[in-house]
Design a protein around this motif. Structure first.
Motif, PDB file in Angstrom:
ATOM      1  N   ILE A 157      -2.533  -3.136   7.335  1.00  0.00           N
ATOM      2  CA  ILE A 157      -3.997  -3.133   7.372  1.00  0.00           C
ATOM      3  C   ILE A 157      -4.452  -1.996   6.463  1.00  0.00           C
ATOM      4  N   VAL A 158      -5.289  -2.318   5.502  1.00  0.00           N
ATOM      5  CA  VAL A 158      -5.703  -1.336   4.498  1.00  0.00           C
ATOM      6  C   VAL A 158      -7.180  -1.012   4.697  1.00  0.00           C
ATOM      7  N   ALA A 159      -7.464   0.236   5.062  1.00  0.00           N
ATOM      8  CA  ALA A 159      -8.833   0.680   5.324  1.00  0.00           C
ATOM      9  C   ALA A 159      -9.477   1.198   4.036  1.00  0.00           C
ATOM     10  N   PRO A 160     -10.818   1.230   3.982  1.00  0.00           N
ATOM     11  CA  PRO A 160     -11.481   1.757   2.789  1.00  0.00           C
ATOM     12  C   PRO A 160     -11.333   3.277   2.718  1.00  0.00           C
ATOM     13  N   PRO A 161     -11.296   3.847   1.510  1.00  0.00           N
ATOM     14  CA  PRO A 161     -11.479   3.202   0.200  1.00  0.00           C
ATOM     15  C   PRO A 161     -10.197   2.642  -0.409  1.00  0.00           C
ATOM     16  N   LEU A 162      -9.067   2.750   0.286  1.00  0.00           N
ATOM     17  CA  LEU A 162      -7.817   2.198  -0.236  1.00  0.00           C
ATOM     18  C   LEU A 162      -7.930   0.698  -0.468  1.00  0.00           C
ATOM     19  N   SER A 163      -8.750   0.043   0.364  1.00  0.00           N
ATOM     20  CA  SER A 163      -8.925  -1.409   0.249  1.00  0.00           C
ATOM     21  C   SER A 163      -9.602  -1.817  -1.051  1.00  0.00           C
ATOM     22  N   GLU A 164     -10.108  -0.830  -1.800  1.00  0.00           N
ATOM     23  CA  GLU A 164     -10.802  -1.100  -3.054  1.00  0.00           C
ATOM     24  C   GLU A 164      -9.904  -0.910  -4.278  1.00  0.00           C
ATOM     25  N   SER A 165      -8.646  -0.530  -4.054  1.00  0.00           N
ATOM     26  CA  SER A 165      -7.760  -0.165  -5.155  1.00  0.00           C
ATOM     27  C   SER A 165      -7.032  -1.376  -5.731  1.00  0.00           C
ATOM     28  N   ALA A 166      -7.373  -1.714  -6.980  1.00  0.00           N
ATOM     29  CA  ALA A 166      -6.693  -2.832  -7.655  1.00  0.00           C
ATOM     30  C   ALA A 166      -5.215  -2.511  -7.864  1.00  0.00           C
ATOM     31  N   GLU A 167      -4.912  -1.228  -8.118  1.00  0.00           N
ATOM     32  CA  GLU A 167      -3.521  -0.816  -8.325  1.00  0.00           C
ATOM     33  C   GLU A 167      -2.699  -1.027  -7.062  1.00  0.00           C
ATOM     34  N   LEU A 168      -3.270  -0.667  -5.908  1.00  0.00           N
ATOM     35  CA  LEU A 168      -2.545  -0.832  -4.653  1.00  0.00           C
ATOM     36  C   LEU A 168      -2.347  -2.318  -4.335  1.00  0.00           C
ATOM     37  N   ILE A 169      -3.368  -3.133  -4.577  1.00  0.00           N
ATOM     38  CA  ILE A 169      -3.251  -4.574  -4.331  1.00  0.00           C
ATOM     39  C   ILE A 169      -2.122  -5.172  -5.165  1.00  0.00           C
ATOM     40  N   ARG A 170      -2.032  -4.760  -6.436  1.00  0.00           N
ATOM     41  CA  ARG A 170      -0.954  -5.273  -7.291  1.00  0.00           C
ATOM     42  C   ARG A 170       0.408  -4.821  -6.787  1.00  0.00           C
ATOM     43  N   ALA A 171       0.488  -3.578  -6.332  1.00  0.00           N
ATOM     44  CA  ALA A 171       1.763  -3.043  -5.839  1.00  0.00           C
ATOM     45  C   ALA A 171       2.211  -3.761  -4.566  1.00  0.00           C
ATOM     46  N   LEU A 172       1.264  -4.050  -3.658  1.00  0.00           N
ATOM     47  CA  LEU A 172       1.607  -4.759  -2.423  1.00  0.00           C
ATOM     48  C   LEU A 172       2.007  -6.193  -2.727  1.00  0.00           C
ATOM     49  N   ASP A 173       1.339  -6.808  -3.698  1.00  0.00           N
ATOM     50  CA  ASP A 173       1.712  -8.159  -4.126  1.00  0.00           C
ATOM     51  C   ASP A 173       3.149  -8.181  -4.645  1.00  0.00           C
ATOM     52  N   ALA A 174       3.498  -7.158  -5.418  1.00  0.00           N
ATOM     53  CA  ALA A 174       4.844  -7.089  -5.991  1.00  0.00           C
ATOM     54  C   ALA A 174       5.906  -6.961  -4.898  1.00  0.00           C
ATOM     55  N   GLN A 175       5.523  -6.349  -3.779  1.00  0.00           N
ATOM     56  CA  GLN A 175       6.443  -6.188  -2.646  1.00  0.00           C
ATOM     57  C   GLN A 175       6.432  -7.401  -1.717  1.00  0.00           C
ATOM     58  N   ALA A 176       5.510  -8.342  -1.976  1.00  0.00           N
ATOM     59  CA  ALA A 176       5.344  -9.528  -1.120  1.00  0.00           C
ATOM     60  C   ALA A 176       5.086  -9.132   0.328  1.00  0.00           C
ATOM     61  N   LEU A 177       4.321  -8.067   0.507  1.00  0.00           N
ATOM     62  CA  LEU A 177       3.996  -7.593   1.855  1.00  0.00           C
ATOM     63  C   LEU A 177       2.627  -8.132   2.268  1.00  0.00           C
ATOM     64  N   PRO A 178       2.529  -8.876   3.357  1.00  0.00           N
ATOM     65  CA  PRO A 178       1.227  -9.378   3.807  1.00  0.00           C
ATOM     66  C   PRO A 178       0.289  -8.220   4.155  1.00  0.00           C
ATOM     67  N   PHE A 179      -0.983  -8.340   3.767  1.00  0.00           N
ATOM     68  CA  PHE A 179      -1.930  -7.278   4.091  1.00  0.00           C
ATOM     69  C   PHE A 179      -3.336  -7.844   4.239  1.00  0.00           C
ATOM     70  N   VAL A 180      -4.143  -7.081   4.967  1.00  0.00           N
ATOM     71  CA  VAL A 180      -5.553  -7.414   5.199  1.00  0.00           C
ATOM     72  C   VAL A 180      -6.362  -6.187   4.839  1.00  0.00           C
ATOM     73  N   ARG A 181      -7.516  -6.407   4.212  1.00  0.00           N
ATOM     74  CA  ARG A 181      -8.368  -5.289   3.798  1.00  0.00           C
ATOM     75  C   ARG A 181      -9.619  -5.196   4.669  1.00  0.00           C
ATOM     76  N   ILE A 182      -9.999  -3.970   4.971  1.00  0.00           N
ATOM     77  CA  ILE A 182     -11.257  -3.704   5.667  1.00  0.00           C
ATOM     78  C   ILE A 182     -12.254  -3.201   4.624  1.00  0.00           C
ATOM     79  N   ALA A 183     -13.437  -3.828   4.586  1.00  0.00           N
ATOM     80  CA  ALA A 183     -14.523  -3.412   3.682  1.00  0.00           C
ATOM     81  C   ALA A 183     -14.050  -3.216   2.248  1.00  0.00           C
ATOM     82  N   PRO A 184     -13.543  -4.276   1.612  1.00  0.00           N
ATOM     83  CA  PRO A 184     -13.104  -4.142   0.223  1.00  0.00           C
ATOM     84  C   PRO A 184     -14.287  -4.151  -0.735  1.00  0.00           C
ATOM     85  N   ASN A 185     -13.988  -4.020  -2.020  1.00  0.00           N
ATOM     86  CA  ASN A 185     -15.047  -4.141  -3.024  1.00  0.00           C
ATOM     87  C   ASN A 185     -15.093  -5.572  -3.546  1.00  0.00           C
TER      88      ASN A 185
END
Length: 343
Positions: A125-153
């Motif tokens: 579970i990714v809380a803001p402002p981390l939920s707004e990070s395109a870099e983090l989203i790409r990194a989590l995608d690369a790890q194939a780790l399921p995630f949910v964002r709170i209050a994204p951009n």
């Protein structure tokens, strides 16, 4: 069975079923007859059986661990996020691991990935402002780790998220103050770079424009979601030759600081100055006078985020995003503008 810990074998024997059936019942899996489920749960209760996390993990190839990562200066907000996510994870018999991060983007991303890999998380579970990070989203995608964002951009991504209408909520609060007769309304912006900070500023500006009230740049000050910034920015606003008759702060911590500044400068709230906040955190009800604020359902946002993540993990499908409603809570920190008639 005194002297040793009750095992899943004991439960299976007492319920007259196979060990695999006990495991399916404890993991709340479908396709178990209600009569069988009742027998197993009765045996679990009678034997006071508590399955170990490692045993559940081996049986299902899950860790039953969910992570919550956050980097938010507002303790009031963070505590509510933690409580909401924890409540939903407990219901599903998952453990929630909390992980606070700070630093440069590269350091934060590596910290989060190390945390996820070392603990073998099922999801994040990714809380803001981390939920707004395109870099983090790409990194989590690369790890194939399921995630949910709170209050994204506004970044478009297939991962589910939960949010509220920050711009609409701020517009509603500003229009409420205008309805009380205020025309000189100060605004304290939240943390720089935080998506919600910009959305709330947009809502404030939109309300002024809708009512043909000029936007005065010197009435807008940059805060950082912390009490001290609300205190200092309000000191500056109240020192202006023509000070505002109302101040709307981007969160309750800063609004509490605004109240403190008014008290120390001898400005009566709400007869001389109305103060409003955003969040409806615990501090909104403990300061004097208690704050008029936007109730952002922070606990429910985190609860729903955990719910979406669990749905994704258990069903293998990607649930739709969820937008929760906000409400304007009227308390004693706002009143009719001095020498004005409200609409």
């Amino acid at each position: 069975m005194s002297g040793r810990r009750t095992s899943i074998n004991d439960v299976a024997k007492a319920a007259g079923v196979a060990i695999k059936t006990v495991s399916r019942v404890l993991n709340n899996e479908p396709n178990v007859r209600e009569e069988t489920r009742a027998q197993v749960l009765a045996a679990v209760k009678r034997l006071n059986y508590h399955p170990s996390l490692s045993a559940r993990s081996l049986a299902s190839r899950r860790s039953y661990l969910v992570g919550l990562v956050y980097d938010n200066p507002s303790a009031n907000y963070t505590i509510e996020v933690q409580r909401g996510a924890l409540a939903r994870c407990r219901e599903a018999k998952f453990l929630l691991l909390l992980h606070e991060v700070a630093g440069r983007t590269e350091e934060v991303m590596q910290d989060i990935l190390t945390f996820a890999n070392q603990t073998h998380l099922d999801g994040l579970i990714v809380a803001p402002p981390l939920s707004e990070s395109a870099e983090l989203i790409r990194a989590l995608d690369a790890q194939a780790l399921p995630f949910v964002r709170i209050a994204p951009n506004e970044i478009k991504h297939r991962s589910p998220y939960v949010d509220i209408d920050d711009e609409g909520a701020a517009r509603e609060m500003t229009e409420y103050l205008i309805g009380l007769g205020h025309r000189s309304i100060g605004f304290i912006i939240g943390r720089p770079g935080h998506f919600a900070s910009g959305e709330r500023l947009r809502g404030y500006k939109a309300a002024l424009k809708n009512h043909k009230i000029p936007y005065v740049p010197e009435y807008v000050r940059q805060g950082d979601f912390l009490f001290d910034s609300g205190l200092e920015m309000t000191r500056q606003l109240l020192a202006l030759p023509k000070r505002p008759t109302a101040i709307f702060a981007g969160n309750d911590d800063m609004a509490a600081g605004a109240l403190m500044a008014a008290h120390e400068m001898g400005v009566a709230v709400p007869s001389q100055l109305s103060v409003a906040g955003f969040d409806d955190a615990a501090i909104a009800r403990t300061v004097w006078p208690p704050l008029t604020t936007i109730c952002q359902p922070t606990y429910q946002l985190a609860y729903r985020a955990a719910d979406l993540l669990l749905e994704m993990l258990l069903s293998g499908t990607t649930p739709k995003p969820a937008r929760l409603a906000h409400t304007l809570v009227r308390r004693d920190s706002t009143a009719v503008a001095p020498n004005s008639k409200p609409k």
